[in-house]
Design a protein around this motif. Sequence first.
Motif, short mmCIF file in Angstrom:
data_model
loop_
_atom_site.label_atom_id
_atom_site.label_comp_id
_atom_site.label_asym_id
_atom_site.label_seq_id
_atom_site.Cartn_x
_atom_site.Cartn_y
_atom_site.Cartn_z
N THR A 72 0.83 -1.28 -0.13
CA THR A 72 0.09 0.01 0.12
C THR A 72 1.02 1.19 0.08
O THR A 72 1.76 1.51 1.04
CB THR A 72 -0.86 -0.06 1.28
OG1 THR A 72 -1.70 -1.20 1.21
CG2 THR A 72 -1.83 1.33 1.30
N LEU A 73 0.66 1.99 -1.01
CA LEU A 73 1.83 3.11 -1.18
C LEU A 73 1.62 4.17 -0.18
O LEU A 73 2.65 4.60 0.32
CB LEU A 73 1.57 3.72 -2.55
CG LEU A 73 2.50 4.94 -3.24
CD1 LEU A 73 3.98 4.14 -3.31
CD2 LEU A 73 2.06 5.37 -4.41
N ASP A 74 0.44 4.13 0.24
CA ASP A 74 0.24 5.52 1.42
C ASP A 74 1.33 5.35 2.50
O ASP A 74 1.37 6.29 3.15
CB ASP A 74 -1.09 5.24 1.85
CG ASP A 74 -2.21 5.38 0.98
OD1 ASP A 74 -3.30 5.60 1.13
OD2 ASP A 74 -2.10 4.31 -0.18
N TYR A 75 1.68 3.95 2.80
CA TYR A 75 2.50 3.88 4.10
C TYR A 75 3.71 3.85 3.96
O TYR A 75 4.81 3.65 4.61
CB TYR A 75 2.07 2.35 4.82
CG TYR A 75 0.74 2.13 5.00
CD1 TYR A 75 -0.10 0.98 4.85
CD2 TYR A 75 -0.18 3.31 5.49
CE1 TYR A 75 -1.41 0.89 5.08
CE2 TYR A 75 -1.46 3.05 5.61
CZ TYR A 75 -2.22 1.80 5.67
OH TYR A 75 -3.46 1.61 5.97
N TYR A 76 4.48 4.17 2.67
CA TYR A 76 5.75 3.97 2.20
C TYR A 76 6.15 5.58 1.88
O TYR A 76 5.52 6.13 1.15
CB TYR A 76 5.89 3.36 1.01
CG TYR A 76 5.94 1.75 1.59
CD1 TYR A 76 4.53 1.14 2.05
CD2 TYR A 76 7.02 1.18 1.64
CE1 TYR A 76 4.38 -0.40 2.29
CE2 TYR A 76 6.75 -0.40 2.13
CZ TYR A 76 5.81 -0.96 2.50
OH TYR A 76 5.86 -2.11 2.72
N SER A 81 6.07 9.31 3.90
CA SER A 81 4.80 8.55 4.05
C SER A 81 3.80 9.16 4.87
O SER A 81 2.49 8.74 4.59
CB SER A 81 5.13 6.97 4.70
OG SER A 81 5.97 7.43 5.90
N GLY A 88 3.10 13.40 3.48
CA GLY A 88 3.46 13.68 1.94
C GLY A 88 4.42 14.81 1.69
O GLY A 88 4.29 15.48 0.62
N ARG A 98 2.44 12.14 -5.74
CA ARG A 98 2.24 10.78 -5.82
C ARG A 98 0.81 10.47 -6.00
O ARG A 98 0.07 11.34 -5.83
CB ARG A 98 2.54 9.91 -4.44
CG ARG A 98 1.64 10.49 -3.32
CD ARG A 98 2.49 10.18 -1.82
NE ARG A 98 2.36 8.83 -1.57
CZ ARG A 98 3.33 8.22 -0.62
NH1 ARG A 98 4.21 8.89 -0.05
NH2 ARG A 98 3.08 6.90 -0.47
N ASP A 99 0.32 9.50 -6.66
CA ASP A 99 -1.22 9.29 -6.86
C ASP A 99 -1.62 7.63 -6.20
O ASP A 99 -1.14 6.85 -6.71
CB ASP A 99 -1.58 9.29 -8.32
CG ASP A 99 -3.08 8.94 -8.62
OD1 ASP A 99 -3.76 8.47 -7.84
OD2 ASP A 99 -3.45 9.40 -9.73
N ASN A 100 -1.76 7.80 -4.77
CA ASN A 100 -2.21 6.68 -4.16
C ASN A 100 -3.29 5.61 -4.68
O ASN A 100 -3.07 4.35 -4.86
CB ASN A 100 -2.42 6.88 -2.79
CG ASN A 100 -1.32 7.35 -1.83
OD1 ASN A 100 -0.20 7.16 -2.24
ND2 ASN A 100 -1.80 8.40 -0.98
N SER A 142 -1.30 3.91 -7.50
CA SER A 142 0.07 3.33 -6.86
C SER A 142 1.16 3.69 -7.61
O SER A 142 2.15 2.90 -7.71
CB SER A 142 -0.15 1.87 -6.68
OG SER A 142 -1.10 1.49 -5.80
N VAL A 156 4.10 6.90 -8.28
CA VAL A 156 4.77 8.16 -8.00
C VAL A 156 5.37 8.78 -9.11
O VAL A 156 6.23 8.17 -9.83
CB VAL A 156 5.83 7.94 -6.69
CG1 VAL A 156 6.91 9.20 -6.28
CG2 VAL A 156 5.23 7.48 -5.55
#
Length: 127
Positions: free
Chosen positions: A28-32, A53, A56, A72-74, A77, A79
């Motif tokens: 999950t991209l949001d957490y990275y 993460s 932003g 980034r576009d979560n 997924s 960047v």
Amino acid sequence: QVQLVESGGGLVQPGGSLRLSCAASGFTLDYYTIGWFRQAPGKEREGVSCISSSTGSTYYANSVKGRFTISRDNAKSTVYLHMNSLKPEDTAVYYCAAVRKWVGASRWYAAQEYQYWGQGTQVTVSS
């Protein structure tokens, strides 16, 4: 399985623009935290930009500040690294990297902080 795939590199004239993409899968991209790095022949890998993460927040190397923009576009997924006013010294293989934490404002450019890496995409700036 965590995977990062860069795309969008190519040959561009000085002053031109490119948009690099880093497509993430398996997490999950949001957490990275996602970083962009580059490595020119005979030189060490250097941090170019990063998006954190948690908030932003974005960070840039002095050499690209004002010319490059990370986003980034979560939902996708992905960047992006938007590169404008490209110079010959921007020529390098560009890599995206990911780590599941915020590494801190003083460490975002340290390659050893990142867990996962893409295979890289070549950017050549030449007339």
